[in-house]
Design an enzyme around this catalytic site. Structure first.
Site, PDB file in Angstrom:
ATOM      1  N   PHE A  35       3.822  -7.704  -3.036  1.00  0.00           N
ATOM      2  CA  PHE A  35       4.760  -8.808  -2.925  1.00  0.00           C
ATOM      3  C   PHE A  35       4.193 -10.013  -2.180  1.00  0.00           C
ATOM      4  O   PHE A  35       4.432 -11.146  -2.532  1.00  0.00           O
ATOM      5  CB  PHE A  35       6.004  -8.285  -2.199  1.00  0.00           C
ATOM      6  CG  PHE A  35       7.211  -9.116  -2.424  1.00  0.00           C
ATOM      7  CD1 PHE A  35       7.783  -9.203  -3.672  1.00  0.00           C
ATOM      8  CD2 PHE A  35       7.799  -9.810  -1.379  1.00  0.00           C
ATOM      9  CE1 PHE A  35       8.915  -9.961  -3.892  1.00  0.00           C
ATOM     10  CE2 PHE A  35       8.931 -10.577  -1.590  1.00  0.00           C
ATOM     11  CZ  PHE A  35       9.491 -10.652  -2.845  1.00  0.00           C
ATOM     12  N   ARG A  36       3.459  -9.713  -1.122  1.00  0.00           N
ATOM     13  CA  ARG A  36       3.032 -10.790  -0.235  1.00  0.00           C
ATOM     14  C   ARG A  36       1.661 -11.384  -0.549  1.00  0.00           C
ATOM     15  O   ARG A  36       1.256 -12.361   0.070  1.00  0.00           O
ATOM     16  CB  ARG A  36       3.021 -10.273   1.210  1.00  0.00           C
ATOM     17  CG  ARG A  36       4.394 -10.350   1.837  1.00  0.00           C
ATOM     18  CD  ARG A  36       4.610  -9.184   2.772  1.00  0.00           C
ATOM     19  NE  ARG A  36       5.810  -8.445   2.354  1.00  0.00           N
ATOM     20  CZ  ARG A  36       7.023  -8.676   2.817  1.00  0.00           C
ATOM     21  NH1 ARG A  36       7.219  -9.558   3.724  1.00  0.00           N
ATOM     22  NH2 ARG A  36       8.054  -7.991   2.374  1.00  0.00           N
ATOM     23  N   GLN A 101       9.981   1.996  -4.538  1.00  0.00           N
ATOM     24  CA  GLN A 101      10.476   0.631  -4.724  1.00  0.00           C
ATOM     25  C   GLN A 101       9.736  -0.022  -5.889  1.00  0.00           C
ATOM     26  O   GLN A 101      10.056  -1.144  -6.262  1.00  0.00           O
ATOM     27  CB  GLN A 101      10.216  -0.196  -3.463  1.00  0.00           C
ATOM     28  CG  GLN A 101      10.997   0.247  -2.250  1.00  0.00           C
ATOM     29  CD  GLN A 101      10.690  -0.647  -1.061  1.00  0.00           C
ATOM     30  OE1 GLN A 101       9.610  -0.596  -0.494  1.00  0.00           O
ATOM     31  NE2 GLN A 101      11.627  -1.476  -0.690  1.00  0.00           N
ATOM     32  N   ILE A 103       8.143  -0.871  -9.602  1.00  0.00           N
ATOM     33  CA  ILE A 103       8.706  -0.988 -10.948  1.00  0.00           C
ATOM     34  C   ILE A 103       7.622  -0.793 -11.994  1.00  0.00           C
ATOM     35  O   ILE A 103       7.860  -0.997 -13.178  1.00  0.00           O
ATOM     36  CB  ILE A 103       9.362  -2.385 -11.119  1.00  0.00           C
ATOM     37  CG1 ILE A 103       8.359  -3.502 -10.807  1.00  0.00           C
ATOM     38  CG2 ILE A 103      10.583  -2.517 -10.200  1.00  0.00           C
ATOM     39  CD1 ILE A 103       8.891  -4.898 -11.098  1.00  0.00           C
ATOM     40  N   HIS A 119      14.299   0.266  -7.686  1.00  0.00           N
ATOM     41  CA  HIS A 119      14.370  -1.107  -8.197  1.00  0.00           C
ATOM     42  C   HIS A 119      14.230  -1.154  -9.717  1.00  0.00           C
ATOM     43  O   HIS A 119      13.973  -2.214 -10.268  1.00  0.00           O
ATOM     44  CB  HIS A 119      13.299  -1.974  -7.527  1.00  0.00           C
ATOM     45  CG  HIS A 119      13.543  -2.163  -6.051  1.00  0.00           C
ATOM     46  ND1 HIS A 119      12.633  -2.741  -5.204  1.00  0.00           N
ATOM     47  CD2 HIS A 119      14.612  -1.828  -5.279  1.00  0.00           C
ATOM     48  CE1 HIS A 119      13.124  -2.766  -3.961  1.00  0.00           C
ATOM     49  NE2 HIS A 119      14.311  -2.211  -3.977  1.00  0.00           N
ATOM     50  N   CYS A 127      20.114  -4.404 -22.583  1.00  0.00           N
ATOM     51  CA  CYS A 127      21.006  -5.472 -23.027  1.00  0.00           C
ATOM     52  C   CYS A 127      22.179  -5.579 -22.053  1.00  0.00           C
ATOM     53  O   CYS A 127      22.871  -4.600 -21.795  1.00  0.00           O
ATOM     54  CB  CYS A 127      21.491  -5.183 -24.436  1.00  0.00           C
ATOM     55  SG  CYS A 127      22.742  -6.345 -25.003  1.00  0.00           S
ATOM     56  N   CYS A 152      19.080  -8.924 -28.393  1.00  0.00           N
ATOM     57  CA  CYS A 152      19.246  -7.484 -28.561  1.00  0.00           C
ATOM     58  C   CYS A 152      19.364  -7.094 -30.039  1.00  0.00           C
ATOM     59  O   CYS A 152      20.266  -7.576 -30.737  1.00  0.00           O
ATOM     60  CB  CYS A 152      20.493  -7.027 -27.808  1.00  0.00           C
ATOM     61  SG  CYS A 152      20.904  -5.305 -28.122  1.00  0.00           S
ATOM     62  N   SER A 194       4.418   0.542   1.997  1.00  0.00           N
ATOM     63  CA  SER A 194       5.601  -0.331   2.053  1.00  0.00           C
ATOM     64  C   SER A 194       5.677  -0.990   3.418  1.00  0.00           C
ATOM     65  O   SER A 194       5.436  -0.347   4.436  1.00  0.00           O
ATOM     66  CB  SER A 194       6.876   0.461   1.788  1.00  0.00           C
ATOM     67  OG  SER A 194       8.002  -0.365   2.042  1.00  0.00           O
ATOM     68  N   ASN A 219      -0.011   2.583   5.888  1.00  0.00           N
ATOM     69  CA  ASN A 219       0.080   1.175   5.469  1.00  0.00           C
ATOM     70  C   ASN A 219      -1.009   0.355   6.143  1.00  0.00           C
ATOM     71  O   ASN A 219      -1.345   0.584   7.297  1.00  0.00           O
ATOM     72  CB  ASN A 219       1.453   0.590   5.829  1.00  0.00           C
ATOM     73  CG  ASN A 219       1.841  -0.561   4.923  1.00  0.00           C
ATOM     74  OD1 ASN A 219       1.924  -0.384   3.704  1.00  0.00           O
ATOM     75  ND2 ASN A 219       2.059  -1.731   5.482  1.00  0.00           N
TER      76      ASN A 219
HETATM   77  P1  NAD Z   1       5.510  -5.396   0.313  1.00  0.00           P
HETATM   78  O1  NAD Z   1       4.643  -6.327  -0.448  1.00  0.00           O
HETATM   79  O2  NAD Z   1       6.552  -5.938   1.180  1.00  0.00           O
HETATM   80  O3  NAD Z   1       4.623  -4.422   1.178  1.00  0.00           O
HETATM   81  C1  NAD Z   1       3.503  -3.807   0.661  1.00  0.00           C
HETATM   82  C2  NAD Z   1       2.710  -3.280   1.851  1.00  0.00           C
HETATM   83  O4  NAD Z   1       1.607  -2.547   1.329  1.00  0.00           O
HETATM   84  C3  NAD Z   1       2.165  -4.364   2.768  1.00  0.00           C
HETATM   85  O5  NAD Z   1       2.660  -4.151   4.063  1.00  0.00           O
HETATM   86  C4  NAD Z   1       0.625  -4.177   2.713  1.00  0.00           C
HETATM   87  O6  NAD Z   1       0.065  -4.227   4.002  1.00  0.00           O
HETATM   88  C5  NAD Z   1       0.496  -2.776   2.171  1.00  0.00           C
HETATM   89  N1  NAD Z   1      -0.677  -2.561   1.326  1.00  0.00           N
HETATM   90  C6  NAD Z   1      -1.092  -3.303   0.274  1.00  0.00           C
HETATM   91  N2  NAD Z   1      -2.161  -2.723  -0.304  1.00  0.00           N
HETATM   92  C7  NAD Z   1      -2.433  -1.606   0.404  1.00  0.00           C
HETATM   93  C8  NAD Z   1      -3.419  -0.581   0.311  1.00  0.00           C
HETATM   94  N3  NAD Z   1      -4.327  -0.586  -0.681  1.00  0.00           N
HETATM   95  N4  NAD Z   1      -3.400   0.424   1.213  1.00  0.00           N
HETATM   96  C9  NAD Z   1      -2.472   0.440   2.215  1.00  0.00           C
HETATM   97  N5  NAD Z   1      -1.501  -0.490   2.350  1.00  0.00           N
HETATM   98  C10 NAD Z   1      -1.489  -1.505   1.459  1.00  0.00           C
HETATM   99  O7  NAD Z   1       6.072  -4.416  -0.778  1.00  0.00           O
HETATM  100  P2  NAD Z   1       7.355  -3.610  -0.709  1.00  0.00           P
HETATM  101  O8  NAD Z   1       7.745  -3.347   0.701  1.00  0.00           O
HETATM  102  O9  NAD Z   1       7.107  -2.505  -1.631  1.00  0.00           O
HETATM  103  O10 NAD Z   1       8.466  -4.611  -1.327  1.00  0.00           O
HETATM  104  C11 NAD Z   1       8.203  -5.534  -2.345  1.00  0.00           C
HETATM  105  C12 NAD Z   1       9.164  -5.404  -3.523  1.00  0.00           C
HETATM  106  O11 NAD Z   1       8.674  -6.126  -4.658  1.00  0.00           O
HETATM  107  C13 NAD Z   1       9.272  -3.977  -3.982  1.00  0.00           C
HETATM  108  O12 NAD Z   1      10.465  -3.494  -3.554  1.00  0.00           O
HETATM  109  C14 NAD Z   1       9.168  -4.003  -5.512  1.00  0.00           C
HETATM  110  O13 NAD Z   1      10.433  -3.928  -6.109  1.00  0.00           O
HETATM  111  C15 NAD Z   1       8.567  -5.331  -5.845  1.00  0.00           C
HETATM  112  N6  NAD Z   1       7.161  -5.198  -6.244  1.00  0.00           N
HETATM  113  C16 NAD Z   1       6.741  -4.132  -7.008  1.00  0.00           C
HETATM  114  C17 NAD Z   1       5.403  -3.988  -7.349  1.00  0.00           C
HETATM  115  C18 NAD Z   1       4.979  -2.791  -8.187  1.00  0.00           C
HETATM  116  O14 NAD Z   1       5.805  -2.185  -8.854  1.00  0.00           O
HETATM  117  N7  NAD Z   1       3.703  -2.400  -8.132  1.00  0.00           N
HETATM  118  C19 NAD Z   1       4.476  -4.936  -6.934  1.00  0.00           C
HETATM  119  C20 NAD Z   1       4.930  -6.022  -6.164  1.00  0.00           C
HETATM  120  C21 NAD Z   1       6.277  -6.143  -5.821  1.00  0.00           C
HETATM  121 ZN    ZN Z   2      23.066  -5.446 -27.115  1.00  0.00          ZN
END
Ligand code: NAD
Ligand code: ZN
Length: 248
Positions: A35-36, A101, A103, A119, A127, A152, A194, A219
């Protein structure tokens, strides 16, 4: 660090009900930015809120543009050693299952079966008007070819949206309750990749800990629950899981 890995392995080996909680960090080693991360699809565009999506054709087009770009990353990603280790642990009865979390669907691709996707999943669309579900790929293709938001095929002109939870949409109540029950019953909770700041999901490991479970956090960066963790493993998700697996 080594002692912490050994202790985490011991707890998992002895656990009656170990629950794993995963976030975007477990999938970055598969090439999907979290995400970040600067430059990630999630930081490049404006947020399309659920209400807007429902009401405005322009917002639906913006949404589909973003989702189709993000799709490439999902479609080309393979599960990494972290996903595969968790799938193996489920098969051998070490863990009860995974609450995620994410997707991206990579846990299931790795072979995990007990996966709660809080999520939703980016591998399907549904749809809003008739609730039919479809695999995402043909609709992504269609959008790429026509640059028009697909409709759809079941009801004819329903609004199709990815089967993920958008901003402004609440988490599915029954699934969330089941997730809380798992954490409530857990004796070990392993949180992986996370930042544990997005509520209500981040409250799950917290509830487990307050009920007496051991909390192990893997993490790279500090998380919102570091203060109450029993073991902190800062670093790569894949490396930590592989190391724990060797000890199990
Ligand atoms: P977040 O981005 O808030 O946190 C991810 C954490 O993972 C960070 O703190 C980071 O330091 C850590 N990190 C990243 N790479 C790493 C590694 N290789 N080893 C160890 N740590 C590592 O993500 P979140 O808390 O999961 O929330 C973001 C939301 O956005 C999720 O709830 C999700 O729905 C969505 N999202 C999903 C995906 C996906 O499905 N892969 C990707 C991005 C965002
Ligand atoms: Zn429909």
């Amino acid at each position: 660090m080594n002692d912490d890995i050994k202790l985490a392995a011991l707890w998992l080996r002895k656990a009656q009900s170990a629950v794993v909680f995963t976030g975007a960090g477990i999938s970055t080693e598969s090439g999907i930015p979290d995400f970040r991360s600067p430059g990630g699809v999630w930081t490049k565009y404006r947020t399309v809120y659920f209400d807007e999506f429902c009401e405005s054709a322009e917002a639906r087009h913006e949404y589909w543009t973003q989702k189709v770009e993000a799709h490439t990353q999902f479609a080309e990603a393979d599960p990494n050693i972290g996903h595969r280790t968790l799938a193996k642990w489920e098969q051998q009865g070490t863990i009860r299952g995974i609450i995620t979390q994410n997707i991206d669907g990579l846990h299931q691709l790795a072979g995990s079966r007990e996966v709660m996707e809080l999520h939703g999943t980016a591998r399907e669309v549904y749809c809003l008007d008739c609730a039919a579900h479809f695999p995402v790929d043909p609709f992504v293709e269609q959008f790429r070819e026509t640059n028009e938001v697909p409709l759809c095929p079941e009801c004819g002109d329903g609004r199709l949206k990815h089967a993920t939870i958008s901003f402004g949409q609440s988490l599915p109540e029954r699934l969330l309750q089941l997730a809380y029950q798992w954490c409530w019953e857990a004796d070990v909770i392993l949180s992986i990749g996370s930042s544990l700041v997005v509520y209500p999901a981040a409250g799950l490991p917290e509830v487990g800990k307050r009920r007496g479970a051991k909390l192990v956090i893997v993490n790279r960066d500090p998380t919102g629950l570091d203060e109450i963790a029993d073991i902190l493993l800062p670093g790569s998700c894949g490396e930590a899981l592989a190391a724990i697996d060797e000890e199990i």
